[in-house]
Design a protein around this motif. Structure first.
Motif, PDB file in Angstrom:
ATOM      1  N   VAL A 368       0.848  -1.203   0.000  1.00  0.00           N
ATOM      2  CA  VAL A 368       0.000   0.000   0.000  1.00  0.00           C
ATOM      3  C   VAL A 368       0.877   1.244   0.000  1.00  0.00           C
ATOM      4  N   SER A 369       1.966   1.203   0.748  1.00  0.00           N
ATOM      5  CA  SER A 369       2.883   2.337   0.771  1.00  0.00           C
ATOM      6  C   SER A 369       3.511   2.561  -0.600  1.00  0.00           C
ATOM      7  N   VAL A 370       3.867   1.470  -1.279  1.00  0.00           N
ATOM      8  CA  VAL A 370       4.437   1.596  -2.617  1.00  0.00           C
ATOM      9  C   VAL A 370       3.416   2.216  -3.571  1.00  0.00           C
ATOM     10  N   ALA A 371       2.164   1.736  -3.481  1.00  0.00           N
ATOM     11  CA  ALA A 371       1.122   2.297  -4.342  1.00  0.00           C
ATOM     12  C   ALA A 371       0.895   3.769  -4.040  1.00  0.00           C
ATOM     13  N   ARG A 372       0.905   4.127  -2.742  1.00  0.00           N
ATOM     14  CA  ARG A 372       0.743   5.525  -2.376  1.00  0.00           C
ATOM     15  C   ARG A 372       1.901   6.358  -2.904  1.00  0.00           C
ATOM     16  N   SER A 373       3.093   5.796  -2.869  1.00  0.00           N
ATOM     17  CA  SER A 373       4.250   6.509  -3.390  1.00  0.00           C
ATOM     18  C   SER A 373       4.085   6.804  -4.879  1.00  0.00           C
ATOM     19  N   ARG A 374       3.525   5.847  -5.608  1.00  0.00           N
ATOM     20  CA  ARG A 374       3.285   6.082  -7.037  1.00  0.00           C
ATOM     21  C   ARG A 374       2.267   7.204  -7.225  1.00  0.00           C
ATOM     22  N   VAL A 375       1.216   7.207  -6.397  1.00  0.00           N
ATOM     23  CA  VAL A 375       0.214   8.272  -6.488  1.00  0.00           C
ATOM     24  C   VAL A 375       0.860   9.619  -6.167  1.00  0.00           C
ATOM     25  N   GLU A 376       1.708   9.656  -5.149  1.00  0.00           N
ATOM     26  CA  GLU A 376       2.385  10.902  -4.791  1.00  0.00           C
ATOM     27  C   GLU A 376       3.262  11.401  -5.933  1.00  0.00           C
ATOM     28  N   SER A 472      -1.580   8.656   4.244  1.00  0.00           N
ATOM     29  CA  SER A 472      -0.209   8.306   4.601  1.00  0.00           C
ATOM     30  C   SER A 472      -0.074   8.117   6.112  1.00  0.00           C
ATOM     31  N   GLN A 473      -0.714   8.992   6.887  1.00  0.00           N
ATOM     32  CA  GLN A 473      -0.653   8.861   8.338  1.00  0.00           C
ATOM     33  C   GLN A 473      -1.339   7.580   8.801  1.00  0.00           C
ATOM     34  N   LEU A 474      -2.498   7.276   8.212  1.00  0.00           N
ATOM     35  CA  LEU A 474      -3.198   6.043   8.570  1.00  0.00           C
ATOM     36  C   LEU A 474      -2.384   4.814   8.205  1.00  0.00           C
ATOM     37  N   ASN A 475      -1.770   4.875   7.047  1.00  0.00           N
ATOM     38  CA  ASN A 475      -0.957   3.732   6.613  1.00  0.00           C
ATOM     39  C   ASN A 475       0.256   3.542   7.525  1.00  0.00           C
ATOM     40  N   ARG A 476       0.851   4.667   7.946  1.00  0.00           N
ATOM     41  CA  ARG A 476       1.997   4.566   8.849  1.00  0.00           C
ATOM     42  C   ARG A 476       1.573   3.975  10.193  1.00  0.00           C
ATOM     43  N   GLU A 477       0.412   4.405  10.698  1.00  0.00           N
ATOM     44  CA  GLU A 477      -0.085   3.846  11.958  1.00  0.00           C
ATOM     45  C   GLU A 477      -0.387   2.359  11.810  1.00  0.00           C
ATOM     46  N   ASN A 764      15.671  11.464   1.293  1.00  0.00           N
ATOM     47  CA  ASN A 764      15.445  10.404   2.276  1.00  0.00           C
ATOM     48  C   ASN A 764      14.078   9.775   2.046  1.00  0.00           C
ATOM     49  N   ARG A 765      13.999   8.481   2.324  1.00  0.00           N
ATOM     50  CA  ARG A 765      12.739   7.792   2.120  1.00  0.00           C
ATOM     51  C   ARG A 765      12.672   6.578   3.039  1.00  0.00           C
ATOM     52  N   GLU A 766      11.517   6.384   3.649  1.00  0.00           N
ATOM     53  CA  GLU A 766      11.271   5.171   4.423  1.00  0.00           C
ATOM     54  C   GLU A 766      10.733   4.124   3.466  1.00  0.00           C
ATOM     55  N   VAL A 767      11.464   3.031   3.321  1.00  0.00           N
ATOM     56  CA  VAL A 767      11.135   2.047   2.292  1.00  0.00           C
ATOM     57  C   VAL A 767      10.737   0.729   2.931  1.00  0.00           C
ATOM     58  N   VAL A 768       9.977  -0.041   2.171  1.00  0.00           N
ATOM     59  CA  VAL A 768       9.586  -1.388   2.565  1.00  0.00           C
ATOM     60  C   VAL A 768      10.611  -2.356   1.998  1.00  0.00           C
ATOM     61  N   SER A 788      10.370   1.163  -6.030  1.00  0.00           N
ATOM     62  CA  SER A 788      10.084   2.589  -6.125  1.00  0.00           C
ATOM     63  C   SER A 788       8.630   2.812  -6.507  1.00  0.00           C
ATOM     64  N   GLY A 789       8.228   4.064  -6.475  1.00  0.00           N
ATOM     65  CA  GLY A 789       6.862   4.393  -6.841  1.00  0.00           C
ATOM     66  C   GLY A 789       6.527   4.024  -8.270  1.00  0.00           C
ATOM     67  N   SER A 790       7.513   4.017  -9.151  1.00  0.00           N
ATOM     68  CA  SER A 790       7.283   3.654 -10.553  1.00  0.00           C
ATOM     69  C   SER A 790       7.327   2.152 -10.776  1.00  0.00           C
ATOM     70  N   GLY A 791       7.600   1.382  -9.710  1.00  0.00           N
ATOM     71  CA  GLY A 791       7.655  -0.062  -9.845  1.00  0.00           C
ATOM     72  C   GLY A 791       9.049  -0.611 -10.080  1.00  0.00           C
ATOM     73  N   ALA A 792      10.058   0.252 -10.150  1.00  0.00           N
ATOM     74  CA  ALA A 792      11.430  -0.207 -10.382  1.00  0.00           C
ATOM     75  C   ALA A 792      12.018  -0.784  -9.096  1.00  0.00           C
ATOM     76  N   VAL A 793      12.819  -1.838  -9.239  1.00  0.00           N
ATOM     77  CA  VAL A 793      13.480  -2.471  -8.096  1.00  0.00           C
ATOM     78  C   VAL A 793      14.758  -1.695  -7.768  1.00  0.00           C
ATOM     79  N   ILE A 794      14.910  -1.329  -6.495  1.00  0.00           N
ATOM     80  CA  ILE A 794      16.075  -0.569  -6.029  1.00  0.00           C
ATOM     81  C   ILE A 794      16.786  -1.395  -4.976  1.00  0.00           C
ATOM     82  N   LEU A 795      18.074  -1.640  -5.169  1.00  0.00           N
ATOM     83  CA  LEU A 795      18.865  -2.389  -4.191  1.00  0.00           C
ATOM     84  C   LEU A 795      19.227  -1.505  -3.007  1.00  0.00           C
ATOM     85  N   ILE A 796      19.120  -2.072  -1.817  1.00  0.00           N
ATOM     86  CA  ILE A 796      19.582  -1.416  -0.595  1.00  0.00           C
ATOM     87  C   ILE A 796      20.994  -1.942  -0.335  1.00  0.00           C
TER      88      ILE A 796
END
Length: 946
Positions: A368-376, A472-477, A764-768, A788-796
């Motif tokens: 859900v956070s990823v989807a919200r990031s895409r919307v943002e 976003s606040q509800l999702n974080r909670e 900075n970003r809080e990631v799943v 990422s919000g666009s669906g791309a895979v990012i290595l940590i």
């Protein structure tokens, strides 16, 4: 939280029968007395009081159990009878009265082989029991009366002689766990002051089940048993697959260690025998039918043992066929736990949820956070578009107003020229509007409609932004709530660690205290589960390899009892574990010699002591003379480090000769969510854990070139070697590119520090955190992945880890030295048209240039205060400040006097061209321009073209 090995006895949980024994009289301890001295034993007054009371309780229990045994026609010895003798021995051993402990221990062994076996106790043996219990009572009475008890070796010898069950009763008395005689283990030499008679070399293995740990162990056993069975079947089908054999060994080793931690010693011993059978078969390459048959039989016995632990009230029977045993285990898995943990959960009205369900919910919350990031992301682009629309509408309104003024002026001029009489209607007042005036009026209305729509879009955009913030606040909670379900306190494994120290010290003849602090800190359950085995290995290592023998400690001026400490603390989003001991420390010379013998380093190679210590983390590296059961059958420090790295953590070691060794472990609080700094290296995006970042600096090109020339950065008293991220990732041919602003990250991982040069900071970003699979999990430096919000895979990634392995052995070296930093030309595009700015930017970036844009002359001047472009593309007609005015000011400023300017405009008349050249413009092009022609002029005018 301090428990001394061999000095702790569990609290009595024995039910006291209704038969009343003679009450024990305990001598009172004066309040002012601090210690009690009895013969050669000196003990604290408080411990003497507590232990004496507990010994009296267990003595009374022994007497009552003996009475019950006499009254029982079947003469069955129950487990609590043996348990009372065991605990009485432990209590007296704790106080230092080894003679009492020796007799109680002999009684414990005598009773242990007769538990739940009818008909194995005769009248003569009942009389022997009465004599032993009476003697024990007298010895305990002497202790309570402050008299040193005398030993009774004659009674001990009689118990030993009569310990084994008569052959006629062997079938009944056979341990259900194994078909062979009861296994025995040989304990290590006891510490000074606790020696037992020589007759006690062999001890029967018996269970010491911890009722608090048992439900946890059963849950783990129900997972391991099917895993062992499936691995065995797969290995049987493909005996040549050595990995399957190693997997079976690993699962058996885990089951053995867990069963012993829970006190299921007989199951642990059985599993140990299975391990020995597998080890021998692999060593001799005897993978034949005899092996498979033996392992199948062992597997049935393991299942039966687990069933007995699950249902201790069940009658002892011989092992059932494999099919029935498997069904029983399956039923046990589905059955509700009847142990203390479940009862407490029922009392507290708690709902037990499977961990995989919680993990799935956390993962879905992350999606859900990823989807919200895409919307943002889309909303930001939408907002940028609306703001551009706002600027365009404002410009259009101004231009339309100018057209209206021009139209009215022309109409008034025509009226004057035509000479119409004043008594007629003015054409502006009546019906003599021309079509031109009508169109301007219609255009004005259309612009007004567009502006109204634009304002409506802005309002809707603000509402959508507010709704997204709320979501976003509800999702974080929601995420935090789900995460709290996953979080468990570290103290949940404290007893397991205490048991490791006690058991390891007892096996090695060493004495050690374990001191825990900060155990109330909570961390992810999956982190704790995966790190339990490494923690246990570190504790075993501390006692086996770190602490000296008691005699050596005395010679070194230390106490006989070694100190092992584990301290926890939370730092931001990490938990830091500090393992330390006060032993001899790492043997640097021995490690170095072993590394030379193994070919890891050469004899003439010079490496620091810190680098030598890092060698203990190499796979297969060990300084042990022989592999023992305690050493974990090859489960070494390399496995510890790999487990920690797989969790996105790090481990460091420090040692001081004669003072001890310290391991520092940094682990994330949770594996589901982490805070990262997003960076760009080349054309790829990476995430770096925020906890690693000590400082962020922005360097000008000349500063960047200077630090590359000196190969390092000094900051806050520390030394940071400079590395370019693409080169750390393996692209050694890439050039270091200087930009107007060059980000430099100062990173720290444990004791290692580097300065990392990246191409851009993305915030900075809080990631799943997502699972990266087994292919990447073991690679050093890769801590996980996110989307990422666009669906791309990012290595940590952990960039510091990319440099550690090479720095340890000096086999290869990533050079931070760069002789020259190549600077890519920076071009500024100044045009009020968004379309022109975008098209030109894409063209120049494809050609390899860096590009910045400005929408008019004022915007360009503001940016020129911070940056220095190498060339400017300039339009003429722009709001606030046109191109001619900007060019004039640039030529008047000494800083930009020599800046190459290419003017691109739709005004192609000679008049405009000549005026531009008089102002100092270098080249004049008309719109639309030819791409090749523009690039040619740029190359010609730049001092250092690409």
């Amino acid at each position: 939280n301090r428990i001394e090995n061999g000095k702790e006895s569990p609290p009595s949980a024995l039910p006291i029968p209704t038969v009343v024994a003679e009450p024990a009289i305990i001598a009172p301890v004066p309040a002012e007395e601090s210690v009690v001295v009895i013969g050669s034993v000196t003990i604290s007054a408080e411990l003497f009081r507590i232990a004496s009371e507990e010994a009296a309780e267990h003595m009374s229990a022994l007497q009552n159990h003996h009475v019950n045994l006499q009254n029982d026609a079947r003469h069955i010895v129950i487990h609590d009878f043996m348990r009372a003798a065991h605990t009485l021995a432990g209590v007296n051993r704790t106080m230092g009265f080894t003679d009492v402990a020796a007799l109680a221990n002999a009684l414990e062994q005598w009773l242990d082989v007769r538990i739940d076996k009818p008909g194995v106790v005769n009248d003569a043996q009942l009389a022997l029991l009465q004599e032993v219990i009476t003697r024990l009572n007298g010895m305990c009475t002497d202790v309570r009366n402050r008299k040193e008890p005398s030993s009774d070796k004659e009674l001990i010898a009689r118990l030993l002689a009569d310990k084994e069950v008569a052959p006629a009763d062997a079938a009944t008395a056979m341990e259900p766990l194994v078909s062979a005689p009861a296994p025995t283990v040989t304990p290590a030499a006891q510490p000074k002051g606790e020696a037992e008679p020589e007759a006690f070399v062999e001890r029967t293995v018996h269970d010491e089940v911890d009722q608090q740990l048992l439900p946890i162990f059963l849950e783990e056993a129900h997972e391991l048993y099917p895993q062992i069975g499936s691995t065995l079947r797969a290995w049987r089908e493909n005996p040549q697959d050595a990995q399957l054999g190693r997997n079976l060994q690993r699962s058996l080793h885990t089951l053995k260690g867990s069963s012993r931690m829970a006190g299921a010693m007989r199951l642990g011993e059985l599993t140990h025998r299975v391990e020995d059978r597998v080890d021998k078969a692999i060593a001799l390459n005897a993978l034949d039918d005899n092996l498979w048959n033996d392992l199948d039989a062992f597997l049935d016995r393991i299942a039966h043992a687990i069933e007995q632990l699950q249902n201790p009230q069940a009658a002892t029977t011989v092992a059932e066929p494999a099919q029935r045993v498997a069904a029983a285990v399956t039923q046990a898995i589905a059955a509700p736990a009847l142990e203390v943990g479940a009862e407490r959960a029922m009392q507290a009205s708690l709902l037990r949820v499977r961990s995989d369900i919680v993990d799935r919910l956390v993962n879905e919350a992350g999606e859900v956070s990823v989807a919200r990031s895409r919307v943002e992301t889309e909303l930001r682009e939408f907002k940028n578009g609306v703001m551009e629309l706002t600027d365009s509408v404002n410009r259009l309104r101004k231009q339309l107003r100018e057209i209206e003024i021009q139209a009215e002026s022309q109409m008034q001029a025509r009226v004057l020229v035509s000479g119409d009489s004043a008594d007629k209607f003015d054409p502006l007042e009546f019906d003599r509007f021309t079509r031109f005036q009508e169109l301007t009026r219609f255009m004005n209305e259309s612009v007004h409609d567009v502006q109204t729509l634009q304002q409506s879009l802005l309002k809707n955009l603000d509402e959508a932004t507010d709704a997204l913030i709320t979501q976003s606040q509800l999702n974080r909670e929601l995420q935090q709530g789900l995460m709290s379900i996953r979080m468990v306190p570290f103290s949940s494994i404290s007893e397991r660690l205490y048991r490791i120290v006690r058991q390891t010290g007892k096996d090695l003849g060493k004495r050690a205290n374990l001191e825990l602090s900060g155990t109330g800190i909570e961390l992810d359950r999956s982190v704790l589960e995966k790190m339990t085995a490494p923690f246990e290995h570190l504790l075993r290592n501390s006692i086996a390899h770190g602490l000296e023998a008691p005699q050596q400690r005395e010679q070194s001026g230390k106490t006989q009892i070694g100190e092992v400490r584990l301290a926890l603390r939370q730092e931001s989003n990490e938990v830091v574990f500090e393992f330390s001991d006060d032993g001899a420390g790492l043997d640097i010379a021995r490690i170095r010699q072993k590394a030379i013998e193994s070919g890891i380093i050469s004899a003439d190679e010079e490496i620091s002591d810190e680098q030598v210590m890092q060698l203990i983390f190499r796979a297969g590296f060990s300084t042990a003379q022989e592999v023992t059961e305690i050493s974990g059958r090859g489960v070494g420090m390399d496995v510890v480090r790999s487990e920690i790295s797989a969790l996105g953590g790090r481990i460091d070691v420090a040692s001081e000769a004669g003072r001890g060794t310290r391991f520092s472990i940094h682990l994330p609080l949770t594996l589901a969510v982490t805070k990262t700094l997003m960076v760009r290296a080349g054309h790829a995006t990476y995430a770096i854990p925020s906890t690693m970042v000590e400082s962020v600096q922005q360097l000008k090109p000349e500063q960047l070139e200077a630090i590359y020339q000196q190969h390092h950065v000094d900051w806050n008293g520390h030394h940071y070697g400079v590395h370019y991220l693409p080169r750390l990732l393996g692209d050694h041919k890439i050039e270091v590119v200087g930009q107007p602003h060059n980000p430099l990250l100062l990173l720290r991982s444990g004791e290692y520090r580097i300065a990392l040069h990246v191409d851009a900071l993305l915030g900075n970003r809080e990631v799943v955190v997502k699972n990266i699979g087994p292919q990447l999990a073991r690679l050093p430096g890769i801590a996980g992945a996110t989307v990422s919000g666009s669906g791309a895979v990012i290595l940590i990634i952990n960039p510091v880890a990319f440099t550690q392995g090479l720095a340890v052995t000096h086999k290869a070296e990533i050079s931070a030295a760069v002789e020259e930093v190549r600077t890519v030309p920076l071009i500024m595009v100044v045009d009020d048209s968004l379309t022109v700015r975008k098209i030109t930017t894409r063209l120049l970036e494809r050609a390899g240039y860096l590009v910045v844009t400005a929408k008019d002359g004022v915007d360009a001047l503001e940016q020129l205060m911070e940056i220095s472009p190498d060339l400017m593309l300039l339009d003429i007609e722009m709001p606030r400040m046109d191109g001619f005015e900007l060019a004039k000011r640039l030529r008047q400023d000494s800083k930009t006097k020599a800046l190459p300017i290419i003017m691109i405009t739709s005004r192609t008349a000679d008049k405009h061209r000549n005026f531009a050249m008089e102002l100092g413009v270098n080249e004049y092009l008309g719109k639309p321009f030819q791409e090749e022609e523009l690039l040619h002029h740029i190359t010609r005018l730049l001092p250092n073209p690409i």
